[in-house]
Design an enzyme around this catalytic site. Structure first.
Site, PDB file in Angstrom:
ATOM      1  N   TYR A 180       0.835  -1.203   0.000  1.00  0.00           N
ATOM      2  CA  TYR A 180       0.000   0.000   0.000  1.00  0.00           C
ATOM      3  C   TYR A 180       0.869   1.251   0.000  1.00  0.00           C
ATOM      4  CZ  TYR A 180      -3.422   3.446   1.611  1.00  0.00           C
ATOM      5  OH  TYR A 180      -4.211   4.562   1.730  1.00  0.00           O
ATOM      6  N   GLU A 190     -12.071   5.888   4.427  1.00  0.00           N
ATOM      7  CA  GLU A 190     -11.557   6.731   5.507  1.00  0.00           C
ATOM      8  C   GLU A 190     -12.637   6.949   6.561  1.00  0.00           C
ATOM      9  OE1 GLU A 190      -8.575   7.593   6.068  1.00  0.00           O
ATOM     10  OE2 GLU A 190      -7.541   7.376   4.150  1.00  0.00           O
ATOM     11  N   TRP A 231      -6.140   1.548  10.210  1.00  0.00           N
ATOM     12  CA  TRP A 231      -6.242   1.480   8.754  1.00  0.00           C
ATOM     13  C   TRP A 231      -5.976   0.069   8.256  1.00  0.00           C
ATOM     14  CZ3 TRP A 231      -8.603   3.461   4.980  1.00  0.00           C
ATOM     15  CH2 TRP A 231      -8.192   3.251   3.656  1.00  0.00           C
TER      16      TRP A 231
END
Length: 208
Positions: free
Chosen positions: A25, A47, A55
């Site tokens: 990522y 988000e 996350w």
């Protein structure tokens, strides 16, 4: 915490080496410019779901989110009804939170109503490249900025939810509106080059 050298000899932001999913990522997505409405809606939605969670949790569930939310097609999600809400809340592959599920649908409807599109709106808040020094350590990276506060205020005015200043800044970081790779991170130069190319047709910044 400054950039760390991985087993491959490459220097990266320290968070990138904390989990295998983060590595790809960080190297391939985070900070790269995203200019399409669908891509930005996906990241805005994720988000929002990330609020209060790590996350990494969201990243691991992203394939399930994409399947559940019709690949984040704005027009499709905007038409979701109560049966879809029930379906989503029964889906163990995603984060089952009623407020966040309803927010995603509401945000799709708000995005659909934008005359100029979601990308044009969001990118109008992007600061000029190199408007602040590259962060040398994690402590130099802000949680929110003047631009993210302005973005959050405008999004809320337009009917979006789960879009506070901190969430908006995380969105800006993830989609290349700002480059918060540390100064010694190998990705910083790559992201900067991509941002410059993407910024060739950038909109005039908003007045705050």
């Amino acid at each position: 915490m400054t950039a760390v050298t991985g087993p491959d000899g490459v220097k990266r932001c320290p968070w990138a080496t904390s989990a295998p999913e983060y590595l790809g990522y960080h190297d391939e997505e985070w900070g790269r410019p995203v200019r399409d409405d669908r891509g930005l809606f996906e990241r805005m939605t994720l988000e929002g779901f990330q609020s209060g969670l790590s996350w990494l949790t969201i990243l691991r569930k992203r394939p399930a989110f994409r399947a559940a939310f019709a690949a984040f097609d704005i027009a499709t999600v905007a038409e979701f009804d109560e049966s879809d809400v029930r379906r989503l809340l029964a889906d163990s592959g995603i984060v089952r939170n009623t407020a966040k599920v309803n927010s995603a649908i509401r945000n799709a409807r708000a995005a659909r109503a934008l005359e100029g599109g979601l990308a044009a709106l969001l990118w109008s808040f992007a600061p000029e490249p190199d408007s602040r020094p590259a962060p040398r350590a994690f402590a130099d990276v802000p949680a929110q900025t003047t631009e993210s506060k302005a973005m959050a205020k405008e999004l809320k005015r337009l009917g979006f939810t789960f879009v506070g200043p901190t969430t908006c800044y995380a969105l800006m970081q993830a989609t290349g509106m700002v480059d918060d790779h540390l100064v010694d991170c190998a990705s910083r130069g790559t992201v900067a080059a991509g941002s410059a190319a993407a910024g060739a047709g950038r909109l005039e910044p908003r007045e705050w």
